[in-house]
Design an enzyme around this catalytic site. Structure first.
Site, PDB file in Angstrom:
ATOM      1  N   GLY A  17       0.832  -1.195   0.000  1.00  0.00           N
ATOM      2  CA  GLY A  17       0.000   0.000   0.000  1.00  0.00           C
ATOM      3  C   GLY A  17       0.864   1.241   0.000  1.00  0.00           C
ATOM      4  O   GLY A  17       2.007   1.225   0.482  1.00  0.00           O
ATOM      5  N   LYS A  18       0.311   2.336  -0.535  1.00  0.00           N
ATOM      6  CA  LYS A  18       1.098   3.562  -0.612  1.00  0.00           C
ATOM      7  C   LYS A  18       0.175   4.760  -0.576  1.00  0.00           C
ATOM      8  O   LYS A  18      -0.894   4.763  -1.191  1.00  0.00           O
ATOM      9  CB  LYS A  18       1.931   3.576  -1.898  1.00  0.00           C
ATOM     10  CG  LYS A  18       2.979   4.676  -1.945  1.00  0.00           C
ATOM     11  CD  LYS A  18       3.922   4.486  -3.127  1.00  0.00           C
ATOM     12  CE  LYS A  18       5.053   5.503  -3.096  1.00  0.00           C
ATOM     13  NZ  LYS A  18       6.015   5.286  -4.202  1.00  0.00           N
ATOM     14  N   ASP A 139      -9.879   2.867  15.350  1.00  0.00           N
ATOM     15  CA  ASP A 139     -10.153   2.824  13.906  1.00  0.00           C
ATOM     16  C   ASP A 139     -10.542   1.413  13.472  1.00  0.00           C
ATOM     17  O   ASP A 139      -9.966   0.855  12.538  1.00  0.00           O
ATOM     18  CB  ASP A 139      -8.932   3.315  13.127  1.00  0.00           C
ATOM     19  CG  ASP A 139      -9.287   3.684  11.687  1.00  0.00           C
ATOM     20  OD1 ASP A 139     -10.484   3.931  11.403  1.00  0.00           O
ATOM     21  OD2 ASP A 139      -8.374   3.730  10.840  1.00  0.00           O
TER      22      ASP A 139
END
Length: 463
Positions: A17-18, A139
């Site tokens: 992921g980025k 979260d």
């Protein structure tokens, strides 16, 4: 990027992921040959110190945790490269797909699978919230829950990941308010920067609603901030519907307060849940004159002086007179009583005098207990004189609320802060219902469970 060596220890396999200023990598530990996950935070033009604070907090939190449903902390690095500088958190790699990915691929969950998933996640939350201080994830959502090794009769192994928004009780009352979380899964109190264990229950409730309706909570209508999903979950047992409504109550006072309570109530019948829902609040007794002020900044309890019982004055006078007579009367008054008995009576009258004096002082004293972002203070005001005893101590030290019942039906509430104990109870003339009410208010504001203890005998604590 593939094949790149970081810190001479980890070979990058691929990017997972980025986003701006950070990335997540799958890498291989060159020493153990195990796959690991590396989260990198870059010091670039978009860097903010608050991001580093949360990043370091995530690392410190994971280092202290050990649970099969939580990735394990392995390493924390500072990586200097010719064109960049970054911080890196290394943790165990969990093979699996997120709930979000499962739902996007069209997977559905039966009612039994939803309940199984709820119990497995509640078990993780119980572990987190029982830490000292409690760890609040803040979260919880489908993309932060991984499933692995699903079988025909089980949802498989469940993992809670991404502790980048984590908060512990020690960090809760910092100087700034940071709003973190994801819309649709954030409890209303989080928008004001406040998070308690029940905030995680709201996120879990929103996640499960997504599972049973196939819709993101933001896609569902709301009424008085309550998510309206029941019409899209008619296939569910009413028990589960009521339970999910309870988990996602916008009012913190009406929501399930702990993961343990949520776990135990999941299999209860709808009538039992409704009965509890209709009586969620413990209110101030109508005869009580205690003043309580509570907001997001502080909670303050003021206990006014008690009404003076004039029989105490009579006892005080009698004790003084008896003590004087016994001390100066000698053989004129007690010629038939030997010295040993005389001394015993002097001690008895002295003890009675001391007890009456303490009781009278308590009657005229106003007590003020205040907890804010920084400290807890315990202030007595007697006829214009003020003193703080026990002394004030850091808010971060508060670790336990306890109601003690003695076998003589005497009740006391103790606030444990480090090695100090702040006591409210009989000495302030509080009834059982007043102590229960005050403990409930403090429990909700502090995010701590109430411990109840039945104690033999009675230890008087004079503050």
């Amino acid at each position: 990027m593939t094949g790149k060596i970081l810190a001479e220890s980890y070979e990058v396999q691929r990017i997972l992921g980025k986003q701006t200023g950070r990335q997540t990598l799958l890498a291989r530990d060159l020493q153990t040959q195990e796959l690991v996950v590396i989260k990198q935070l870059f010091l670039g033009s978009d860097f903010e110190w608050q991001d580093l604070k949360l990043f370091e907090r995530e690392a410190e939190t994971l280092k202290a945790l050990s649970h099969p449903g939580i990735p394990r902390h392995l390493d924390y690095l500072e990586i200097d490269e010719p064109d960049s500088k970054s911080f890196a958190l290394v943790q165990t790699y969990v093979e699996g797909r997120t709930l979000e990915e499962h739902l996007r691929c069209g997977r559905t969950f039966s009612e039994s699978e939803v309940k199984e998933l709820a119990k497995l996640l509640l078990a993780i939350l119980m572990y987190l919230h029982e830490q000292n201080p409690p760890v609040i994830h803040r979260d919880i959502k489908p993309s932060n829950i991984l499933l692995h090794s699903r079988s025909g009769h089980s949802v498989g192994q469940v993992y809670l990941v991404d502790f980048g928004s984590v908060q512990n009780q020690a960090a809760k009352f910092g100087g700034t308010i940071t709003v973190v979380g994801t819309y649709g899964y954030m409890a209303p109190e989080q928008f004001g920067g406040r998070s308690v264990p029940a905030s995680d229950l709201y996120g879990l409730g929103g996640t499960l609603i997504y599972l049973v309706t196939g819709l993101h909570p933001m896609e569902l209508s709301q009424q008085d901030l309550k998510i309206q999903f029941a019409d899209r979950a008619k296939h569910l047992n009413p028990n589960l519907i009521h339970w999910l409504e309870w988990m996602t109550e916008p009012s913190l006072e009406k929501r399930l307060s702990s993961a343990d309570k949520a776990f135990r109530s999941l299999d209860e019948n709808p009538c039992a849940i409704n009965k509890i829902k209709k009586n969620p609040l413990v209110v101030q007794p109508p005869e009580s004159d205690i003043k309580l002020t509570k907001n997001s900044e502080f909670i303050e309890i003021i206990i006014p002086p008690k009404e003076v019982d004039f029989s105490l004055i009579a006892w005080f006078s009698a004790a003084v007179a008896a003590n004087i007579l016994l001390r100066i009367g000698g053989s004129n008054y007690l010629s038939v009583i030997n010295n040993l008995l005389r001394n015993s009576l002097i001690m008895l009258s002295g003890s009675l005098l001391a007890a009456v004096v303490v009781t009278l002082l308590s009657a005229f004293r106003e007590l003020r207990v205040r907890i804010d972002r920084h400290q807890i203070s315990y202030t007595s005001n007697l006829l214009g004189l003020k003193w703080n005893y026990p002394r004030s101590i850091s808010r971060q030290e508060i670790c336990q609320l306890e109601i003690r019942q003695y076998n003589s039906n005497i009740y006391q509430m103790l606030i444990q802060a480090g090695k100090q104990k702040y006591q409210l109870g009989e000495n302030q003339g509080l009834s059982e219902s007043e102590i229960t009410w005050l403990a409930t208010e403090l429990s909700q504001w502090l995010g701590l469970k109430i411990k109840k203890t039945l104690t033999e005998g009675k230890n008087n604590i004079w503050f």
